[in-house]
Design a protein around this motif. Structure first.
Motif, PDB file in Angstrom:
ATOM      1  N   GLY A  59      44.245  38.512  54.045  1.00  0.00           N
ATOM      2  CA  GLY A  59      44.600  39.891  53.723  1.00  0.00           C
ATOM      3  C   GLY A  59      44.449  40.190  52.246  1.00  0.00           C
ATOM      4  N   ALA A  60      44.866  39.252  51.399  1.00  0.00           N
ATOM      5  CA  ALA A  60      44.724  39.438  49.959  1.00  0.00           C
ATOM      6  C   ALA A  60      43.252  39.472  49.553  1.00  0.00           C
ATOM      7  N   LEU A  61      42.430  38.634  50.195  1.00  0.00           N
ATOM      8  CA  LEU A  61      41.006  38.598  49.858  1.00  0.00           C
ATOM      9  C   LEU A  61      40.286  39.856  50.335  1.00  0.00           C
ATOM     10  N   VAL A  62      40.672  40.368  51.506  1.00  0.00           N
ATOM     11  CA  VAL A  62      40.083  41.606  52.004  1.00  0.00           C
ATOM     12  C   VAL A  62      40.409  42.753  51.043  1.00  0.00           C
ATOM     13  N   ALA A  63      41.646  42.807  50.593  1.00  0.00           N
ATOM     14  CA  ALA A  63      42.043  43.859  49.654  1.00  0.00           C
ATOM     15  C   ALA A  63      41.256  43.754  48.347  1.00  0.00           C
ATOM     16  N   GLN A  64      41.015  42.510  47.906  1.00  0.00           N
ATOM     17  CA  GLN A  64      40.235  42.315  46.685  1.00  0.00           C
ATOM     18  C   GLN A  64      38.791  42.756  46.879  1.00  0.00           C
ATOM     19  N   ALA A  65      38.206  42.379  48.026  1.00  0.00           N
ATOM     20  CA  ALA A  65      36.824  42.773  48.304  1.00  0.00           C
ATOM     21  C   ALA A  65      36.703  44.285  48.449  1.00  0.00           C
ATOM     22  N   MET A 117      35.231  47.444  38.716  1.00  0.00           N
ATOM     23  CA  MET A 117      34.278  47.336  39.826  1.00  0.00           C
ATOM     24  C   MET A 117      33.721  45.917  39.900  1.00  0.00           C
ATOM     25  N   LYS A 118      33.706  45.351  41.093  1.00  0.00           N
ATOM     26  CA  LYS A 118      33.150  44.012  41.279  1.00  0.00           C
ATOM     27  C   LYS A 118      31.630  44.047  41.224  1.00  0.00           C
ATOM     28  N   VAL A 119      31.045  42.954  40.763  1.00  0.00           N
ATOM     29  CA  VAL A 119      29.592  42.855  40.743  1.00  0.00           C
ATOM     30  C   VAL A 119      29.110  42.593  42.155  1.00  0.00           C
ATOM     31  N   SER A 120      28.196  43.426  42.678  1.00  0.00           N
ATOM     32  CA  SER A 120      27.694  43.220  44.032  1.00  0.00           C
ATOM     33  C   SER A 120      26.747  42.040  44.054  1.00  0.00           C
ATOM     34  N   ASP A 121      26.501  41.508  45.240  1.00  0.00           N
ATOM     35  CA  ASP A 121      25.614  40.357  45.381  1.00  0.00           C
ATOM     36  C   ASP A 121      24.223  40.672  44.862  1.00  0.00           C
ATOM     37  N   CYS A 122      23.807  41.946  45.016  1.00  0.00           N
ATOM     38  CA  CYS A 122      22.472  42.319  44.566  1.00  0.00           C
ATOM     39  C   CYS A 122      22.352  42.244  43.054  1.00  0.00           C
ATOM     40  N   ASP A 123      23.499  42.365  42.337  1.00  0.00           N
ATOM     41  CA  ASP A 123      23.467  42.380  40.885  1.00  0.00           C
ATOM     42  C   ASP A 123      23.672  41.003  40.268  1.00  0.00           C
ATOM     43  N   ARG A 124      23.990  40.016  41.105  1.00  0.00           N
ATOM     44  CA  ARG A 124      24.233  38.684  40.575  1.00  0.00           C
ATOM     45  C   ARG A 124      22.913  38.023  40.168  1.00  0.00           C
ATOM     46  N   GLY A 160      40.429  38.013  65.639  1.00  0.00           N
ATOM     47  CA  GLY A 160      40.980  39.229  66.210  1.00  0.00           C
ATOM     48  C   GLY A 160      41.855  39.971  65.230  1.00  0.00           C
ATOM     49  N   TRP A 161      42.700  39.233  64.540  1.00  0.00           N
ATOM     50  CA  TRP A 161      43.558  39.865  63.522  1.00  0.00           C
ATOM     51  C   TRP A 161      42.713  40.507  62.424  1.00  0.00           C
ATOM     52  N   LEU A 162      41.673  39.797  61.989  1.00  0.00           N
ATOM     53  CA  LEU A 162      40.831  40.315  60.917  1.00  0.00           C
ATOM     54  C   LEU A 162      40.168  41.628  61.320  1.00  0.00           C
ATOM     55  N   THR A 163      39.581  41.674  62.511  1.00  0.00           N
ATOM     56  CA  THR A 163      38.873  42.882  62.929  1.00  0.00           C
ATOM     57  C   THR A 163      39.822  44.062  63.116  1.00  0.00           C
ATOM     58  N   GLU A 164      41.071  43.785  63.446  1.00  0.00           N
ATOM     59  CA  GLU A 164      42.039  44.861  63.636  1.00  0.00           C
ATOM     60  C   GLU A 164      42.702  45.298  62.335  1.00  0.00           C
ATOM     61  N   SER A 165      42.537  44.508  61.272  1.00  0.00           N
ATOM     62  CA  SER A 165      43.269  44.760  60.033  1.00  0.00           C
ATOM     63  C   SER A 165      42.394  45.254  58.888  1.00  0.00           C
ATOM     64  N   LEU A 166      41.091  45.333  59.102  1.00  0.00           N
ATOM     65  CA  LEU A 166      40.207  45.729  58.010  1.00  0.00           C
ATOM     66  C   LEU A 166      40.459  47.176  57.598  1.00  0.00           C
ATOM     67  N   PRO A 167      40.443  47.451  56.312  1.00  0.00           N
ATOM     68  CA  PRO A 167      40.705  48.803  55.832  1.00  0.00           C
ATOM     69  C   PRO A 167      39.508  49.722  56.048  1.00  0.00           C
ATOM     70  N   LEU A 205      35.347  32.489  55.425  1.00  0.00           N
ATOM     71  CA  LEU A 205      35.473  33.933  55.262  1.00  0.00           C
ATOM     72  C   LEU A 205      35.761  34.296  53.810  1.00  0.00           C
ATOM     73  N   ALA A 206      36.601  33.511  53.160  1.00  0.00           N
ATOM     74  CA  ALA A 206      36.920  33.770  51.755  1.00  0.00           C
ATOM     75  C   ALA A 206      35.667  33.686  50.893  1.00  0.00           C
ATOM     76  N   ALA A 207      34.866  32.642  51.123  1.00  0.00           N
ATOM     77  CA  ALA A 207      33.635  32.486  50.354  1.00  0.00           C
ATOM     78  C   ALA A 207      32.689  33.648  50.581  1.00  0.00           C
ATOM     79  N   ALA A 208      32.605  34.107  51.846  1.00  0.00           N
ATOM     80  CA  ALA A 208      31.724  35.238  52.148  1.00  0.00           C
ATOM     81  C   ALA A 208      32.241  36.522  51.517  1.00  0.00           C
ATOM     82  N   LEU A 209      33.527  36.780  51.649  1.00  0.00           N
ATOM     83  CA  LEU A 209      34.096  38.032  51.136  1.00  0.00           C
ATOM     84  C   LEU A 209      34.012  38.124  49.620  1.00  0.00           C
ATOM     85  N   LEU A 210      34.226  36.990  48.944  1.00  0.00           N
ATOM     86  CA  LEU A 210      34.218  36.995  47.481  1.00  0.00           C
ATOM     87  C   LEU A 210      32.837  36.734  46.893  1.00  0.00           C
ATOM     88  N   GLY A 211      31.884  36.304  47.750  1.00  0.00           N
ATOM     89  CA  GLY A 211      30.563  35.966  47.215  1.00  0.00           C
ATOM     90  C   GLY A 211      30.596  34.696  46.378  1.00  0.00           C
TER      91      GLY A 211
END
Length: 284
Positions: A117-123, A1-8, A151-158, A90-96
């Motif tokens: 896509g790889a970063l979204v999957a990681q997040a 489990m990744k550490v959430s921003d609240c826990d950093r 546009g691609w990002l909004t259509e590809s989010l899991p 976006l990468a910086a935001a997604l990974l914190g």
């Protein structure tokens, strides 16, 4: 489990563009709008669209503190219209992580998509659902490739991802337009974000002002920044005026408002400002 921003630890959290702004003293908790945002969760995409001064960012800053989501926040700027810059932000935001590694290759159109896509999957590898807030999304309208990436990002989010897009202009995306037409996306615009009479009355009490709330609402058309400026003394109509606040109000209008306001709306906003008085004075 990744550490959430609240826990950093505070020192390791991203700052600036990757964190909601600090609440202003004059901010009003907008319960009805917050309720609408809560209701929108689960729909995938929510859009806030209004000129400067309508409290979009303040509302979202309140909202992200209300929800049981792991929040990722990104405030765009003029550099964001470069696709590679947008992808890195976006990468910086997604990974914190403000210093997230940039894409290793951007030679082909699909490189940035593969990178994100790889970063979204990681997040997404989290026990909590993800809420991604992209503020100032109008900055992307300067570049078609940056818009395509959005546009691609909004259509590809899991599943489990929610996205809120906020800005002074809607992203010029056919896919977004189609969802807005069919009602598949929740939209809050200037009419929704304008203060109500009840909210103006609450602000009058908060500012200990003797101003007539109906008159303030009528004179400002509910434009939040103009209501607050009136009650704080930056505009005429609610007591002694401060020259410093008045000058700050004029700079705000010039730097933040007029360039993004459609021509037909300018007379309405001008009527709420001290610039009307200045123009009339110059004519006399």
């Amino acid at each position: 489990m990744k550490v959430s921003d609240c826990d950093r630890p505070i020192s390791s959290r991203p700052v600036g563009r990757y964190r909601p702004p600090r609440a202003r003293r004059s901010a009003l908790r907008r319960s009805a709008l917050l309720a609408r945002l809560h209701q929108a969760m689960g729909g995938g995409i929510t859009v806030l669209h209004a000129p400067a001064g309508y409290g979009k960012t303040s509302l979202l800053a309140d909202f992200v503190g209300d929800v049981d989501y792991s929040t990722r926040w990104l405030t765009l700027d003029s550099a964001s219209c470069v696709p590679e810059v947008f992808a890195s932000q976006l990468a910086a935001a997604l990974l914190g992580e403000e210093n997230a590694s940039p894409p290793s290759s951007v030679g082909r159109a699909g490189d940035l998509r593969a990178y994100l896509g790889a970063l979204v999957a990681q997040a997404a590898d989290s026990d909590e659902p993800i809420l991604l807030v992209i503020d100032n999304v109008h900055e992307l309208n300067e570049d078609v490739d940056a818009l395509d990436l959005l546009g691609w990002l909004t259509e590809s989010l899991p599943d489990g991802f929610e996205v809120i897009l906020s800005g002074r202009a809607l992203p010029d995306l056919v896919s977004l337009d189609a969802c807005l037409v069919t009602g598949d996306i929740t939209l809050l615009d200037a009419a929704d974000l304008a203060f109500t009479l009840d909210e103006v009355e609450s602000l009058c009490k908060q500012h200990d002002s003797g101003a007539d709330a109906r008159a303030v609402l009528s004179g400002t058309h509910g434009w939040p920044i103009a209501v607050i400026a009136t009650l704080s003394g930056a505009l005429a109509g609610a007591g002694p005026r401060s020259p410093i606040q008045s000058a700050a109000w004029e700079r705000f209008l010039t730097g933040q408002v007029w360039g993004s306001v459609p021509e037909p709306l300018r007379p309405v906003l001008l009527a709420a400002s001290e610039l009307t008085h200045l123009q009339n004075s110059n004519r006399s």
